[in-house]
Design a protein around this motif. Sequence first.
Motif, PDB file in Angstrom:
ATOM      1  N   LEU A 655       0.820  -1.219   0.000  1.00 45.44           N
ATOM      2  CA  LEU A 655       0.000   0.000   0.000  1.00 45.44           C
ATOM      3  C   LEU A 655       0.848   1.261   0.000  1.00 45.44           C
ATOM      4  CD1 LEU A 655      -2.601  -1.081   2.729  1.00 45.44           C
ATOM      5  CD2 LEU A 655      -2.851  -1.258   0.247  1.00 45.44           C
ATOM      6  N   PHE A 656       2.166   1.090   0.115  1.00 48.69           N
ATOM      7  CA  PHE A 656       3.073   2.208   0.360  1.00 48.69           C
ATOM      8  C   PHE A 656       3.171   3.166  -0.822  1.00 48.69           C
ATOM      9  CE2 PHE A 656       7.333   2.933   2.786  1.00 48.69           C
ATOM     10  CZ  PHE A 656       6.744   3.950   3.500  1.00 48.69           C
ATOM     11  N   ASP A 657       2.733   2.717  -2.007  1.00 47.40           N
ATOM     12  CA  ASP A 657       2.839   3.566  -3.196  1.00 47.40           C
ATOM     13  C   ASP A 657       1.663   4.522  -3.352  1.00 47.40           C
ATOM     14  OD1 ASP A 657       5.280   2.554  -4.042  1.00 47.40           O
ATOM     15  OD2 ASP A 657       4.360   0.901  -5.127  1.00 47.40           O
ATOM     16  N   THR A 658       0.784   4.602  -2.355  1.00 44.72           N
ATOM     17  CA  THR A 658      -0.388   5.474  -2.460  1.00 44.72           C
ATOM     18  C   THR A 658      -0.268   6.666  -1.518  1.00 44.72           C
ATOM     19  OG1 THR A 658      -1.560   4.161  -0.790  1.00 44.72           O
ATOM     20  CG2 THR A 658      -1.879   3.540  -3.088  1.00 44.72           C
ATOM     21  N   ASP A 659      -0.764   7.806  -1.964  1.00 42.45           N
ATOM     22  CA  ASP A 659      -0.654   9.020  -1.154  1.00 42.45           C
ATOM     23  C   ASP A 659      -1.469   8.926   0.127  1.00 42.45           C
ATOM     24  OD1 ASP A 659      -3.081   9.074  -2.484  1.00 42.45           O
ATOM     25  OD2 ASP A 659      -2.896  11.136  -3.199  1.00 42.45           O
ATOM     26  N   TRP A 660      -2.670   8.319   0.061  1.00 42.20           N
ATOM     27  CA  TRP A 660      -3.514   8.240   1.252  1.00 42.20           C
ATOM     28  C   TRP A 660      -2.853   7.403   2.350  1.00 42.20           C
ATOM     29  CZ3 TRP A 660      -4.763   3.300   2.567  1.00 42.20           C
ATOM     30  CH2 TRP A 660      -4.756   2.334   1.558  1.00 42.20           C
ATOM     31  N   TYR A 661      -2.104   6.373   1.943  1.00 42.69           N
ATOM     32  CA  TYR A 661      -1.463   5.524   2.954  1.00 42.69           C
ATOM     33  C   TYR A 661      -0.304   6.259   3.617  1.00 42.69           C
ATOM     34  CZ  TYR A 661       0.257   1.276   5.190  1.00 42.69           C
ATOM     35  OH  TYR A 661       0.647   0.340   6.114  1.00 42.69           O
ATOM     36  N   ILE A 662       0.468   6.982   2.811  1.00 43.01           N
ATOM     37  CA  ILE A 662       1.573   7.773   3.371  1.00 43.01           C
ATOM     38  C   ILE A 662       1.029   8.858   4.306  1.00 43.01           C
ATOM     39  CG2 ILE A 662       3.511   9.294   2.804  1.00 43.01           C
ATOM     40  CD1 ILE A 662       3.800   7.750   0.166  1.00 43.01           C
ATOM     41  N   ASN A 663      -0.118   9.444   3.942  1.00 42.16           N
ATOM     42  CA  ASN A 663      -0.747  10.440   4.823  1.00 42.16           C
ATOM     43  C   ASN A 663      -1.012   9.845   6.207  1.00 42.16           C
ATOM     44  OD1 ASN A 663      -0.818  12.461   2.891  1.00 42.16           O
ATOM     45  ND2 ASN A 663      -2.885  11.969   2.205  1.00 42.16           N
ATOM     46  N   GLY A 664      -1.518   8.613   6.229  1.00 42.08           N
ATOM     47  CA  GLY A 664      -1.807   7.966   7.500  1.00 42.08           C
ATOM     48  C   GLY A 664      -0.564   7.715   8.323  1.00 42.08           C
ATOM     49  N   LEU A 665       0.542   7.405   7.643  1.00 45.00           N
ATOM     50  CA  LEU A 665       1.792   7.135   8.352  1.00 45.00           C
ATOM     51  C   LEU A 665       2.387   8.406   8.961  1.00 45.00           C
ATOM     52  CD1 LEU A 665       3.415   4.659   5.797  1.00 45.00           C
ATOM     53  CD2 LEU A 665       2.233   4.094   7.920  1.00 45.00           C
ATOM     54  N   ARG A 666       1.992   9.545   8.465  1.00 46.70           N
ATOM     55  CA  ARG A 666       2.498  10.816   8.986  1.00 46.70           C
ATOM     56  C   ARG A 666       1.669  11.289  10.190  1.00 46.70           C
ATOM     57  NH1 ARG A 666       2.154  15.051   5.758  1.00 46.70           N
ATOM     58  NH2 ARG A 666       4.152  16.033   6.273  1.00 46.70           N
ATOM     59  N   GLN A 667       0.674  10.471  10.579  1.00 46.89           N
ATOM     60  CA  GLN A 667      -0.159  10.809  11.729  1.00 46.89           C
ATOM     61  C   GLN A 667       0.158   9.870  12.901  1.00 46.89           C
ATOM     62  OE1 GLN A 667      -4.134  10.286  10.296  1.00 46.89           O
ATOM     63  NE2 GLN A 667      -4.042  11.992   8.860  1.00 46.89           N
ATOM     64  N   LYS A 668      -0.146  10.305  14.105  1.00 46.17           N
ATOM     65  CA  LYS A 668      -0.027   9.436  15.275  1.00 46.17           C
ATOM     66  C   LYS A 668      -1.123   8.383  15.217  1.00 46.17           C
ATOM     67  CE  LYS A 668       0.237   9.599  20.350  1.00 46.17           C
ATOM     68  NZ  LYS A 668      -0.700   8.503  20.648  1.00 46.17           N
ATOM     69  N   GLN A 669      -0.766   7.146  15.477  1.00 48.20           N
ATOM     70  CA  GLN A 669      -1.742   6.069  15.531  1.00 48.20           C
ATOM     71  C   GLN A 669      -1.502   5.252  16.788  1.00 48.20           C
ATOM     72  OE1 GLN A 669      -1.847   3.719  11.952  1.00 48.20           O
ATOM     73  NE2 GLN A 669      -2.461   5.428  10.647  1.00 48.20           N
ATOM     74  N   ASN A 670      -2.543   5.027  17.554  1.00 52.26           N
ATOM     75  CA  ASN A 670      -2.424   4.320  18.834  1.00 52.26           C
ATOM     76  C   ASN A 670      -1.320   4.981  19.658  1.00 52.26           C
ATOM     77  OD1 ASN A 670      -4.474   2.498  18.016  1.00 52.26           O
ATOM     78  ND2 ASN A 670      -2.971   1.288  16.874  1.00 52.26           N
TER      79      ASN A 670
END
Length: 1013
Positions: A655-670
Amino acid sequence: MNYSKVNNIVGWICFLIATLTYVLTLEPSASFWDCGEFIASAFRMQVVHQPGAPLFLMIQRFFSIFAAGDLTKIAYWMNVGSAVSSGATILFLFWTITALAKKTVLKAGEELTTGKLIGIMGAGAVGALAYTFSDSFWFSAVESEVYAQSSLFTAIVFWAILKWEAHADEPRADRWLLFIAYIMGLSIGIHLLNLLTIPALAFVYYFKRTDKATTAGIIKTLIAGILILAVIQYGIIQYLVSFGAYFDLFFVNTLGLGFGTGVLFFAVLLIGALVWGIRYSIRHQKKLLNLGLISTVLIIFGYASFSMIIIRAKADPNLNNSAPKDAFSFLSYLNREQYGDRPLLYGPNYNSERTGVTEGKTIWRKGNDKYEVAGKKTDYEYNNNTLLPRMYSDDARHASFYKEWMHLDDSKNPNLVDNVGFLASYQIGYMYMRYFFWNFVGRQNDEQGQGSGFEGEWISGIKPIDSWLRGDQSHLPPSTVDNKAYNRFFFLPLIMGIIGALWHFKRNQKDAGVVALLFFFTGIAIVLYLNQKPLEPRERDYAYVGSFYASAIWIGLGALALQEWLFKKLTPTAGAIGATVIGLLAAPVIMAEQGWDDHDRSTKLVPHDIALDYLQSCAPNAILFTYGDNDTYPLWYIQEVENVRPDVRIVNLSLFDTDWYINGLRQKQNESAPLPITMKPEQYVQGVRDVMPYDDYKLAGNVELKNVVDLLLSNDDGDKVPMQDGSKSNFLPTKNLKITVDPQQVISTGTVPAADAAKIATEMDWKFNKGYVTKGTLAMFDILAHNNWKRPIYFASTVPSDQYNGLDKYLYSEGLALRLLPLKADTTASDDKPEQLNTPVLYNNVMTKFKWGNMKTAKYLDPQSSDDTFIFTNIFSSLTSSLIKEGKIDEAKKVVDKYFAVMPTEKFFGIRTVVVKFYMAENLYKLDETARANDIFDKSGDYISKELNYLADISQSKGLTGSQNIQTGLYYLDRMVKTSKAAGQDKLSEKLQKTFNNLEGRLSMFFPQPGPQ
């Protein structure tokens, strides 16, 4: 007792039998494949992969309430949701069969006798319980997947059309049709299987509303049914959203209004048009128009469950697949655009050459204040196109399979006849009929079938037939007879179904035709539409359960045929009882007896525990790169639901080649902080830096990764190269990369202990292994360049090595994950270089942290779970070997004892088990555990002998079969001979040598002999 009461009581008894069966055999936690994602998303109301299943998630969320706050029971209760849905499917199937049976055996005005009542109820029980214990339906009934609820909604609409038919001449009977429309709308929020019943439903309507069916009427009805299906599938599901999206584009980009105003205007327009149309139909007494418009409204009402997707996507949950927050991203989500297209009626073959590119529709993305062009959809043009292209994939593995399966040489350009041949022999014959026969004839084993002839085939248990089809069956190997999915039904359920179909067509041709249409559209039609590629990652039988449902109707009616044809001389009551008993024994009883052991997942926890072990392999606050479904979805489950290791950030490379997935990785999760990604959204948005070429600038030495990342992110035209279409692109000027390492930083972050300071490399250098850089690779480079060893970085052990991007020599196993460590690389050249281990950490993980999924004691391990025994055995072997090399004999013996305590050491799961056990036995000899080593070699030798002798037997009549297994078996048998002899076990070595000589003598004819040296 009246008919309705008996019908209800017996139906509910079937429901209880089915539900109890599924509850007793269901998996106690998450299963493999999509289940982990579905459970995690249902629990937190998140967004699953395209095209979504919002109603399914909401229903499963309801079942999670019964866990009463116990997070470890959430998955269990969601699995119970599937079990109850499947039991309800059986209930409606029973009522469907009894409705069809009653119509057929009871004429209008005729009195219902006890014999006929028993016969009708018996038919319902036989068919419903046969489907209860059918292989594919049972599999989906015990896990949290969409197929159980999808089957329930399909059963409801088919039952409902029969209810309408029974009351069609009464006032307000059309409410049943409106009920069907609403259920269909709701079912879109689960799965689209339900829609495939529409052609069959259209014929029920036609036959009821016409006094005399004609050929023209039948053709028109078929066309009408297909058109209604197309209107819902494309008109409502896709084009309603598409119109809304393009209205929004006009309102935002042309009129300058805010996002969503165009969608709102279109919604008002649509509602107004439907209201006007319904009022018009009422005023002018247009009954059919009124029915169609209200049905459309109810379908849209049901379809509105998808609003949950947009609502939750806007909340930015941890799992936000495709992030469908706006009209165009939602449209892309519904259209499954991330999965690409496949040709259906006309297109290329696997060896067609690309001759050009066709530019298609504009791809739009949401910008800051208007929609922006993200690019154009492009399609390749090919030569040598054909009608019905079934062999279309140009993947090298697929091309080889096509040629081998169809016996084509390299120069052959497949024509229509070849493609139809592949459709008939593989897509229908192997990937549909094989599954059909699994359910109603028997199954060889649960190995995934790829056409070998000895893995995943159907068998009957009747030796002459099986020998004719599969080769000599007189000495079946352990991989068959010891496999719990070795199910033999002796054709009995199939025969019952054929008898039922023949009887049905003879007694009621119209109803039989409707069932046949249901069978076709939920079976063969799906095959035609999917146009499946070969070498699928898993078996796909679950896609065709609708046609198995139709078959179960005929199995039930087979009991009535037996009553009519075989028990004429008995009283009607005795005949009905006799036919029912025979029907039960011939189908559900034998299916339950044979199938119970390979569907009983009640003691298996492999997906749950392996997910835990992946996360426990990681140090605190780690970044873990994963790749596939089964090293990602179970981890999502255990992290999102059970809150295990919320500090670890899971990064799926697919999924790493998509902008929406990278957006999620730039946010705090758990409890995981944002990843160290310095790219700004405008630098990686859809259509920007999707793929960047490699252009060798002959740079001397290795280039610092930070400098490469800066170049790839530069907006300066001087840092870009021209492309064929006239645009300019960032590029990679060298594959020789490096990261300069500060040893003190490495030690202070705990990446490497101070005691190993001398092992730290001051410079990590490597060669990138691809000829292009994708957006995901750029994001990984960004993380590596700016992480500064603050967060541990891991790759799951199941990630393909090409995804390491050349970093292989710096990866060290700590269990189920390989940790990136800046240690001086081992420069010794060896093709058989052992896996690098971080032994102290791995030892601690294995001995104190890992759980083992009840592998040793589970009643049944499915193929994916048994595959994981190989992973764990490799870990035990590698750790033991490393400890022996370090002189830590006591620790090595503890690891060995742990292996025998938790792993299913007595079982063999195919020839690969021999391979992993060999290396454990080697270590056992080194530890003077001679008895255990001898036992492994002795049993492995016996297993190889039986497996390869069987392959030799069937190769005599079928040609060389299982060549890879033969070569692997002989290779490791030879190594066992030498290893046992070196260990002083002469008697065992001689026994193994004798086995080897015998097998080599039998199999040598199939392999070319080496010439003189």
